[in-house]
Scaffold this active site. Sequence first.
Site, short mmCIF file in Angstrom:
data_model
loop_
_atom_site.label_atom_id
_atom_site.label_comp_id
_atom_site.label_asym_id
_atom_site.label_seq_id
_atom_site.Cartn_x
_atom_site.Cartn_y
_atom_site.Cartn_z
N LYS A 123 -6.63 -2.48 12.94
CA LYS A 123 -5.65 -3.43 13.47
C LYS A 123 -6.32 -4.73 13.91
O LYS A 123 -5.78 -5.45 14.75
CB LYS A 123 -4.88 -2.80 14.63
CG LYS A 123 -4.03 -1.61 14.21
CD LYS A 123 -3.21 -1.06 15.36
CE LYS A 123 -2.37 0.13 14.87
NZ LYS A 123 -1.54 0.68 15.98
N ASN A 124 -7.44 -5.01 13.30
CA ASN A 124 -8.17 -6.24 13.62
C ASN A 124 -7.63 -7.39 12.76
O ASN A 124 -7.77 -7.39 11.55
CB ASN A 124 -9.67 -6.03 13.35
CG ASN A 124 -10.49 -7.25 13.72
OD1 ASN A 124 -10.29 -8.33 13.19
ND2 ASN A 124 -11.44 -7.06 14.61
#
Length: 344
Positions: A123-124
């Site tokens: 989820k970067n």
Amino acid sequence: ICYSFCTLLALSQMSDSSGSEIVLFSENREWDDVTPLKQDDSEHPVVAIQYSEEFADCHSYFRAVLKSGEKSERVLKLTKAVIECNAANYTAWKYRRDVIFAIGSSIDAELDTVSNMLADYPKNFQIWHHRRELLERKGEPGLEKEVVARTLSKDAKNYHAWCHRRWLVTRFNCLDGEEEYAVGHIESDFRNNSAWNYLYFVIETRLGVNPQLAMEAQPVAEHIRARIEEVQRGLTYLKQCSSNEAVHNYIVGNMLPQQHTLEVFTATAPLVEAALTLSEGPASTWPKSTLAEIYSNAHEKGLPPTMFTRLGVVSLKDRANELYTELAEIDGIRAKYWKSVMID
């Protein structure tokens, strides 16, 4: 902030995969020609951050490189070290791309490297943006759909992965198989709002109403047929859980599209009205909301009340307001909202 703190905390015990201590850039003869720039926290900082030695070392050299503008293979290694210290460092990712493009480094190799990082940082935002920029430069999607699918197989509601897939399909016009892919996720979890949202995007694109992708617009008859089909799809899932917000939003979205709104609404509204099951209490919030929206829109469009089977002698306006009043009572948190959408 929490992520950065946890990252810095972990750095205190940082070592390579073999268990040996990391060699500092200041101890690497390859960097003898570079004068590191330490972070200036002033002579008496109020709250000095306790960076690990490795973190402070690589960032000092990174600042020096940013100042000089050097772009080389050794700088790629440096940016890798900086990113390993903090994968959310946007500046490091941006400069790494600049170096890759400047020295002609392999884009495919970089995509593979970043694919491995996705396992740890799915989820970067910076990683997904980095991949997008690399694919833009490459000019073709390659196996990117498979990369997204692997990520979603571990977390089917990863917003970043769904957004990336949507961009991918729009950018490279690779719509084939996407409806089946979205439906597969819905069948696995019919409460997956991301999958419903993506399916709506696919249908819109297929009908030629996605402004970001130039596709031939379909005739009115095809719009009506497709929207009825999608409304019926949504109603099928409502039988499993009538309070599923994602499905209600999907149904209403297909009833009120941007194109051919009146024709589609006239064809689909009676189907939804007849199929909705109302009950008492909080579980009925979304069915009542959808029904109220149907009556409200029908009133706004000047449609005859006779097109609906459940109205009786009550007008469209009055029945919509009755439902909004009931919603204000059973959904107290949003009572002011329900009252605000009542028809004057």
